[in-house]
Enzyme design. Structure first.
Site, PDB file in Angstrom:
ATOM      1  N   GLY A   8     -16.224 -15.819  -0.183  1.00 14.70           N
ATOM      2  CA  GLY A   8     -16.283 -14.930   0.985  1.00 14.70           C
ATOM      3  C   GLY A   8     -16.400 -15.689   2.288  1.00 14.70           C
ATOM      4  O   GLY A   8     -16.931 -15.177   3.279  1.00 14.70           O
ATOM      5  N   SER A 130     -28.008  -6.346  -1.653  1.00 10.79           N
ATOM      6  CA  SER A 130     -27.928  -5.454  -0.482  1.00 10.79           C
ATOM      7  C   SER A 130     -29.010  -4.392  -0.482  1.00 10.79           C
ATOM      8  O   SER A 130     -29.397  -3.866  -1.536  1.00 10.79           O
ATOM      9  CB  SER A 130     -26.556  -4.763  -0.497  1.00 10.79           C
ATOM     10  OG  SER A 130     -26.537  -3.692   0.407  1.00 10.79           O
ATOM     11  N   GLU A 132     -28.438  -1.525   0.243  1.00 10.88           N
ATOM     12  CA  GLU A 132     -27.806  -0.324  -0.329  1.00 10.88           C
ATOM     13  C   GLU A 132     -28.342  -0.037  -1.731  1.00 10.88           C
ATOM     14  O   GLU A 132     -28.246   1.087  -2.216  1.00 10.88           O
ATOM     15  CB  GLU A 132     -26.293  -0.519  -0.403  1.00 10.88           C
ATOM     16  CG  GLU A 132     -25.530  -0.086   0.834  1.00 10.88           C
ATOM     17  CD  GLU A 132     -25.532   1.421   1.050  1.00 10.88           C
ATOM     18  OE1 GLU A 132     -25.166   2.168   0.129  1.00 10.88           O
ATOM     19  OE2 GLU A 132     -25.907   1.842   2.157  1.00 10.88           O
ATOM     20  N   TYR A 153     -20.527   1.164  -4.540  1.00 14.42           N
ATOM     21  CA  TYR A 153     -20.855  -0.168  -4.018  1.00 14.42           C
ATOM     22  C   TYR A 153     -22.308  -0.517  -4.360  1.00 14.42           C
ATOM     23  O   TYR A 153     -22.602  -1.610  -4.875  1.00 14.42           O
ATOM     24  CB  TYR A 153     -20.640  -0.203  -2.501  1.00 14.42           C
ATOM     25  CG  TYR A 153     -21.214  -1.425  -1.824  1.00 14.42           C
ATOM     26  CD1 TYR A 153     -20.518  -2.628  -1.806  1.00 14.42           C
ATOM     27  CD2 TYR A 153     -22.472  -1.379  -1.204  1.00 14.42           C
ATOM     28  CE1 TYR A 153     -21.054  -3.762  -1.191  1.00 14.42           C
ATOM     29  CE2 TYR A 153     -23.012  -2.492  -0.589  1.00 14.42           C
ATOM     30  CZ  TYR A 153     -22.306  -3.687  -0.584  1.00 14.42           C
ATOM     31  OH  TYR A 153     -22.845  -4.793   0.020  1.00 14.42           O
ATOM     32  N   LYS A 196     -17.206  -0.935  15.118  1.00 15.40           N
ATOM     33  CA  LYS A 196     -16.289   0.139  15.511  1.00 15.40           C
ATOM     34  C   LYS A 196     -16.724   0.706  16.868  1.00 15.40           C
ATOM     35  O   LYS A 196     -15.902   0.962  17.746  1.00 15.40           O
ATOM     36  CB  LYS A 196     -16.300   1.227  14.423  1.00 15.40           C
ATOM     37  CG  LYS A 196     -15.392   2.407  14.717  1.00 15.40           C
ATOM     38  CD  LYS A 196     -15.342   3.338  13.503  1.00 15.40           C
ATOM     39  CE  LYS A 196     -14.648   4.642  13.866  1.00 15.40           C
ATOM     40  NZ  LYS A 196     -14.575   5.567  12.719  1.00 15.40           N
TER      41      LYS A 196
END
Ligand code: NAP
Ligand code: G4F
Length: 339
Positions: A8, A130, A132, A153, A196
């Protein structure tokens, strides 16, 4: 000279980590995917000739789904440290591609761990876990908080987390999980909400756009600054023993707070520009992530310096500067990695 392998390396964290390790004198090897267009823009500056460290940076084509290539790379390089950062890392996308996300983000970790185990290479392994994984568990979340993932995910990352722990316990491998909360930067991927927003703020300020479409503004996140988080990864692999750490700022900030602060940076009222689009909602949302990084502070001497309000300013200023340079044609031309 220490040798590190980063999967990555073309991503946000991989690029900052490569910089950090090169500055520390490491020989750095990165796994990259072949793409039909250039995908090395975050690390191209590390390839430029004036940098002495460019001679210590090596890139290798490969993919997390290609176990035999990963195995031979690990056997050939014999790295002292492996930072496993590659993943299908977008939560919303994981609902559209659950099987692919499981293969890359989950089983990809097993392929690397198996490469280490079966080749017998002596190395230290970092798994990019993570926040998450905490999902629906209420904050503050620490190493002791029960996991409750809310997306394919999150479930894939939880599988990878347990595989890293299992290889540590079963084979005595130095394998650690860095459970990192959201961290951002001017290099953040443009489809994550912070980038974004800051990219749209720049485009609106400079007259290229007139609105920004977003989903859930109520979600709360703990947003830190990516360059500081890669330093925490490195510290985990220098520790005397392998264990798992939460890395977070502890600061509560909603998507709405982020939007409001970002527009305020350029003296605009956010409510005039934000539109709602249900397509950005997730089938199951993670409402609130706020980390407790006390253990990392105590054992690694790591503490976040940049908190959300300053992070917003860093990102907005970078996007305004980048876009202004593009518009007046002064953007620097960079050497690209061209195998
Ligand atoms: P990112 O910018 O999305 O980078 C992901 C990297 O993975 C890219 O280099 C990408 O290559 C590579 N990759 C994707 N699929 C691959 C495959 N099949 N084979 C080989 N490489 C592949 O992610 P990031 O923000 O730097 O995050 C780094 C890691 O930390 C990820 O595992 C992420 O899930 C995890 N994480 C991130 C955060 C955060 O807030 N940033 C928080 C916790 C955990 P391309 O450039 O070719 O796409
Ligand atoms: O920026 P996000 O897409 O990041 P998310 O889902 O928190 O995941 C990131 O952080 C994780 C660590 O907790 C990493 F593991 C993961 O790899 C990734 O880096 O979304 C943040 C929040 C969500 O609640 C989302 O519903 O923003 C909300 N949101 C609202 N409108 C939006 C949008 N997210 C995106 N991407 N795009 C929107 O338009």
């Amino acid at each position: 000279m220490k040798r590190a392998l980063i999967t990555g390396i073309t991503g946000q964290d991989g690029s900052y980590l490569a910089e950090l390790l090169l500055a520390k004198g490491y020989e750095v090897h990165g796994l990259i995917r072949r793409a039909s267009t250039f995908n090395t823009h975050r690390i191209d500056h590390l390839y430029q000739d004036p940098h002495e460290s460019a001679a210590r940076l090596f890139l290798h084509h490969g993919d997390l789904t290609d176990g035999s290539a990963i195995m031979s790379l690990v056997a050939r390089l014999q790295p002292d440290e492996i930072y496993h950062l590659a993943a299908q890392s977008h939560v919303r996308v994981s609902f559209d591609q659950p099987e692919y996300t499981g293969d890359v983000t989950g089983v990809g970790t097993t392929r690397l761990l198996e490469a280490i185990r079966s080749t017998g290479v002596s190395t230290r392994f970092y798994q990019a876990s993570s926040s998450e994984m905490f999902g629906a568990s209420p904050p503050p979340q620490s190493e002791e908080t029960p996991f409750y993932p809310r997306s394919p995910y999150g479930a894939a990352k939880l599988y990878a987390y347990w595989m890293a722990r299992n290889y540590r316990e079963a084979y005595g491998m130095f394998a650690v999980n860095g459970i990192l909360f959201n961290h951002e930067s001017p290099r953040r991927g443009e489809t994550f909400v912070t980038r974004k927003i800051t990219r749209a703020v720049a485009r609106i300020k400079l007259g290229l756009e007139s609105s920004l479409y977003l989903g859930n503004l109520d979600a709360v996140r703990d947003w830190g600054y990516a360059p500081e988080y890669v330093d925490a990864m490195w510290r985990m692999l220098q520790a005397d023993s392998a264990r798992d750490y939460v890395v977070a700022t502890g600061t509560r900030f909603s998507v709405r707070d982020f939007v409001s602060a970002a527009f305020a940076c350029v003296e605009l009222d956010w409510e005039q520009y934000i539109r709602y689009d249900a397509r950005y909602e997730r089938p199951t949302e993670v409402d609130e992530l706020i980390g407790d990084a006390s253990l990392a502070r105590k054992e690694l001497g790591w503490e976040a310096q940049v908190h959300a309000p300053e992070l917003v300013r860093i990102m907005v200023e970078a996007d305004v500067r980048r876009l202004s340079e593009e518009l007046d044609g002064s953007a620097a031309r960079r050497t690209r990695y061209d195998p």
